[in-house]
Design a protein around this motif. Structure first.
Motif, PDB file in Angstrom:
ATOM      1  N   GLU A 279       0.826  -1.212   0.000  1.00 10.67           N
ATOM      2  CA  GLU A 279       0.000   0.000   0.000  1.00 10.67           C
ATOM      3  C   GLU A 279       0.860   1.262   0.000  1.00 10.67           C
ATOM      4  O   GLU A 279       0.489   2.270  -0.616  1.00 10.67           O
ATOM      5  N   LEU A 280       1.993   1.226   0.684  1.00  7.65           N
ATOM      6  CA  LEU A 280       2.890   2.381   0.705  1.00  7.65           C
ATOM      7  C   LEU A 280       3.542   2.590  -0.661  1.00  7.65           C
ATOM      8  O   LEU A 280       3.731   3.728  -1.101  1.00  7.65           O
ATOM      9  N   ALA A 281       3.869   1.505  -1.340  1.00 10.29           N
ATOM     10  CA  ALA A 281       4.430   1.613  -2.691  1.00 10.29           C
ATOM     11  C   ALA A 281       3.401   2.210  -3.639  1.00 10.29           C
ATOM     12  O   ALA A 281       3.731   3.065  -4.473  1.00 10.29           O
ATOM     13  N   ALA A 282       2.152   1.783  -3.520  1.00  6.12           N
ATOM     14  CA  ALA A 282       1.093   2.325  -4.369  1.00  6.12           C
ATOM     15  C   ALA A 282       0.915   3.814  -4.128  1.00  6.12           C
ATOM     16  O   ALA A 282       0.838   4.607  -5.086  1.00  6.12           O
ATOM     17  N   LEU A 283       0.852   4.219  -2.878  1.00  2.76           N
ATOM     18  CA  LEU A 283       0.675   5.644  -2.568  1.00  2.76           C
ATOM     19  C   LEU A 283       1.873   6.475  -3.019  1.00  2.76           C
ATOM     20  O   LEU A 283       1.702   7.620  -3.469  1.00  2.76           O
ATOM     21  N   ALA A 284       3.065   5.932  -2.898  1.00  2.00           N
ATOM     22  CA  ALA A 284       4.253   6.660  -3.346  1.00  2.00           C
ATOM     23  C   ALA A 284       4.172   6.957  -4.842  1.00  2.00           C
ATOM     24  O   ALA A 284       4.559   8.047  -5.285  1.00  2.00           O
ATOM     25  N   ARG A 285       3.672   6.013  -5.614  1.00  3.03           N
ATOM     26  CA  ARG A 285       3.512   6.232  -7.058  1.00  3.03           C
ATOM     27  C   ARG A 285       2.308   7.138  -7.337  1.00  3.03           C
ATOM     28  O   ARG A 285       2.409   8.107  -8.086  1.00  3.03           O
ATOM     29  N   GLN A 286       1.153   6.827  -6.738  1.00  9.69           N
ATOM     30  CA  GLN A 286      -0.076   7.564  -7.025  1.00  9.69           C
ATOM     31  C   GLN A 286       0.009   9.032  -6.627  1.00  9.69           C
ATOM     32  O   GLN A 286      -0.413   9.907  -7.385  1.00  9.69           O
ATOM     33  N   HIS A 287       0.507   9.312  -5.448  1.00  6.76           N
ATOM     34  CA  HIS A 287       0.458  10.667  -4.896  1.00  6.76           C
ATOM     35  C   HIS A 287       1.759  11.446  -5.034  1.00  6.76           C
ATOM     36  O   HIS A 287       1.728  12.682  -5.070  1.00  6.76           O
ATOM     37  N   ASN A 288       2.898  10.746  -5.074  1.00  4.74           N
ATOM     38  CA  ASN A 288       4.187  11.431  -5.077  1.00  4.74           C
ATOM     39  C   ASN A 288       4.980  11.241  -6.364  1.00  4.74           C
ATOM     40  O   ASN A 288       6.066  11.782  -6.494  1.00  4.74           O
ATOM     41  N   ASN A 289       4.448  10.461  -7.286  1.00  2.00           N
ATOM     42  CA  ASN A 289       5.142  10.133  -8.525  1.00  2.00           C
ATOM     43  C   ASN A 289       6.557   9.648  -8.240  1.00  2.00           C
ATOM     44  O   ASN A 289       7.517  10.018  -8.925  1.00  2.00           O
ATOM     45  N   ALA A 290       6.706   8.820  -7.205  1.00  2.00           N
ATOM     46  CA  ALA A 290       8.012   8.279  -6.838  1.00  2.00           C
ATOM     47  C   ALA A 290       8.593   7.512  -8.015  1.00  2.00           C
ATOM     48  O   ALA A 290       7.886   6.778  -8.709  1.00  2.00           O
ATOM     49  N   ASN A 291       9.882   7.701  -8.234  1.00  2.00           N
ATOM     50  CA  ASN A 291      10.545   6.989  -9.330  1.00  2.00           C
ATOM     51  C   ASN A 291      11.695   6.104  -8.844  1.00  2.00           C
ATOM     52  O   ASN A 291      12.336   5.439  -9.636  1.00  2.00           O
ATOM     53  N   VAL A 292      11.949   6.104  -7.546  1.00  2.00           N
ATOM     54  CA  VAL A 292      12.912   5.175  -6.938  1.00  2.00           C
ATOM     55  C   VAL A 292      12.257   4.569  -5.701  1.00  2.00           C
ATOM     56  O   VAL A 292      11.808   5.295  -4.810  1.00  2.00           O
ATOM     57  N   LEU A 293      12.188   3.267  -5.685  1.00  2.00           N
ATOM     58  CA  LEU A 293      11.639   2.524  -4.555  1.00  2.00           C
ATOM     59  C   LEU A 293      12.787   2.071  -3.665  1.00  2.00           C
ATOM     60  O   LEU A 293      13.744   1.449  -4.142  1.00  2.00           O
ATOM     61  N   CYS A 294      12.687   2.371  -2.372  1.00  2.00           N
ATOM     62  CA  CYS A 294      13.704   1.989  -1.396  1.00  2.00           C
ATOM     63  C   CYS A 294      13.122   0.933  -0.466  1.00  2.00           C
ATOM     64  O   CYS A 294      12.092   1.173   0.175  1.00  2.00           O
ATOM     65  N   LEU A 295      13.772  -0.210  -0.417  1.00  2.00           N
ATOM     66  CA  LEU A 295      13.271  -1.333   0.364  1.00  2.00           C
ATOM     67  C   LEU A 295      14.168  -1.627   1.559  1.00  2.00           C
ATOM     68  O   LEU A 295      15.397  -1.700   1.416  1.00  2.00           O
ATOM     69  N   PRO A 296      13.566  -1.841   2.742  1.00  2.00           N
ATOM     70  CA  PRO A 296      14.327  -2.157   3.957  1.00  2.00           C
ATOM     71  C   PRO A 296      14.577  -3.663   4.060  1.00  2.00           C
ATOM     72  O   PRO A 296      13.779  -4.417   4.619  1.00  2.00           O
ATOM     73  N   ALA A 297      15.693  -4.110   3.524  1.00  2.00           N
ATOM     74  CA  ALA A 297      15.970  -5.542   3.383  1.00  2.00           C
ATOM     75  C   ALA A 297      15.967  -6.307   4.698  1.00  2.00           C
ATOM     76  O   ALA A 297      15.636  -7.491   4.722  1.00  2.00           O
ATOM     77  N   ARG A 298      16.313  -5.663   5.780  1.00  2.00           N
ATOM     78  CA  ARG A 298      16.353  -6.359   7.066  1.00  2.00           C
ATOM     79  C   ARG A 298      14.970  -6.504   7.697  1.00  2.00           C
ATOM     80  O   ARG A 298      14.834  -7.168   8.720  1.00  2.00           O
ATOM     81  N   TYR A 299      13.957  -5.907   7.110  1.00  2.00           N
ATOM     82  CA  TYR A 299      12.630  -5.898   7.723  1.00  2.00           C
ATOM     83  C   TYR A 299      11.535  -6.504   6.858  1.00  2.00           C
ATOM     84  O   TYR A 299      10.394  -6.571   7.294  1.00  2.00           O
ATOM     85  N   ILE A 300      11.870  -6.936   5.663  1.00  2.00           N
ATOM     86  CA  ILE A 300      10.889  -7.592   4.795  1.00  2.00           C
ATOM     87  C   ILE A 300      11.523  -8.834   4.182  1.00  2.00           C
ATOM     88  O   ILE A 300      12.732  -8.897   3.990  1.00  2.00           O
ATOM     89  N   GLY A 301      10.687  -9.813   3.875  1.00  2.00           N
ATOM     90  CA  GLY A 301      11.149 -11.031   3.223  1.00  2.00           C
ATOM     91  C   GLY A 301      11.116 -10.893   1.710  1.00  2.00           C
ATOM     92  O   GLY A 301      10.593  -9.919   1.164  1.00  2.00           O
ATOM     93  N   SER A 302      11.658 -11.879   1.030  1.00  2.00           N
ATOM     94  CA  SER A 302      11.751 -11.843  -0.424  1.00  2.00           C
ATOM     95  C   SER A 302      10.388 -11.807  -1.106  1.00  2.00           C
ATOM     96  O   SER A 302      10.201 -11.076  -2.085  1.00  2.00           O
ATOM     97  N   GLU A 303       9.430 -12.595  -0.621  1.00  2.00           N
ATOM     98  CA  GLU A 303       8.095 -12.582  -1.227  1.00  2.00           C
ATOM     99  C   GLU A 303       7.431 -11.228  -1.034  1.00  2.00           C
ATOM    100  O   GLU A 303       6.780 -10.707  -1.939  1.00  2.00           O
ATOM    101  N   GLN A 304       7.585 -10.650   0.146  1.00  2.00           N
ATOM    102  CA  GLN A 304       7.017  -9.333   0.400  1.00  2.00           C
ATOM    103  C   GLN A 304       7.690  -8.287  -0.483  1.00  2.00           C
ATOM    104  O   GLN A 304       7.024  -7.396  -1.020  1.00  2.00           O
ATOM    105  N   ALA A 305       8.994  -8.395  -0.662  1.00  2.00           N
ATOM    106  CA  ALA A 305       9.715  -7.470  -1.536  1.00  2.00           C
ATOM    107  C   ALA A 305       9.178  -7.554  -2.961  1.00  2.00           C
ATOM    108  O   ALA A 305       8.964  -6.529  -3.615  1.00  2.00           O
ATOM    109  N   GLN A 306       8.935  -8.765  -3.445  1.00  2.00           N
ATOM    110  CA  GLN A 306       8.395  -8.928  -4.800  1.00  2.00           C
ATOM    111  C   GLN A 306       7.015  -8.305  -4.922  1.00  2.00           C
ATOM    112  O   GLN A 306       6.701  -7.666  -5.932  1.00  2.00           O
ATOM    113  N   GLU A 307       6.177  -8.482  -3.922  1.00  2.00           N
ATOM    114  CA  GLU A 307       4.838  -7.894  -3.948  1.00  2.00           C
ATOM    115  C   GLU A 307       4.916  -6.366  -3.966  1.00  2.00           C
ATOM    116  O   GLU A 307       4.206  -5.701  -4.725  1.00  2.00           O
ATOM    117  N   ILE A 308       5.794  -5.805  -3.144  1.00  2.00           N
ATOM    118  CA  ILE A 308       5.955  -4.346  -3.091  1.00  2.00           C
ATOM    119  C   ILE A 308       6.457  -3.822  -4.436  1.00  2.00           C
ATOM    120  O   ILE A 308       5.945  -2.835  -4.960  1.00  2.00           O
TER     121      ILE A 308
END
Length: 153
Positions: free
Chosen positions: A101-130
């Motif tokens: 949901e945060l990735a969606a909002l970053a694109r929808q509202h902020n036109n984010a063009n770089v996604l930053c992922l916290p590798a120590r706090y999410i798993g690989s499947e969650q990273a793929q979904e984000i």
């Protein structure tokens, strides 16, 4: 809210990178994104050996800033360091997401063009979904365009 049921858009040119803490997840994402048909440039790091995240974040952000790559994805332990570094570049709107949901909002509202992922706090499947949500979500424009235009002012 489930995001994974709609297809990827046209294949994109994606700049991908990480520090040592994000190396293992970056490798998984690199292979997965390639399987999805995206053109990937791996900006490093190329091992789990300790390194300085700005050495990857600056070249990756420059590639997005210049338009050489459509979007960027970068990982570090908390995502804070790479996000701060990437946002030093004009035209880069880097956002941290640990939920789809945060990735969606970053694109929808902020036109984010770089996604930053916290590798120590999410798993690989969650990273793929984000990442999937980030790549599939468009900027809404409208009232958000005026706000985004003020970022570099």
């Amino acid at each position: 809210m489930t995001f994974s049921h709609f297809p990827f858009p046209t294949p994109m040119k994606i700049a991908l990178g990480s520090d040592h803490a994000g190396f293992a997840q970056k490798e998984i994402l690199r292979a997965w994104l390639g399987e999805q048909g995206h053109e990937i440039r791996d900006f490093g790091t190329y091992s789990a050996d300790s390194m300085d995240y700005p050495d990857v974040a600056h070249p990756l952000a420059m590639a997005v800033e210049t338009g050489t790559y459509d979007l960027g994805i970068i990982l570090c332990g908390s995502a804070n360091g790479v996000c701060i570094t990437a946002n030093k570049h004009a035209g880069v709107r880097a956002a941290i997401a640990w939920l789809p949901e945060l990735a969606a909002l970053a694109r929808q509202h902020n036109n984010a063009n770089v996604l930053c992922l916290p590798a120590r706090y999410i798993g690989s499947e969650q990273a793929q979904e984000i990442v999937s949500v980030f790549l599939k979500t468009d900027f809404e424009g409208g009232r958000h365009q005026q706000r985004v235009a003020k970022i570099n002012s």
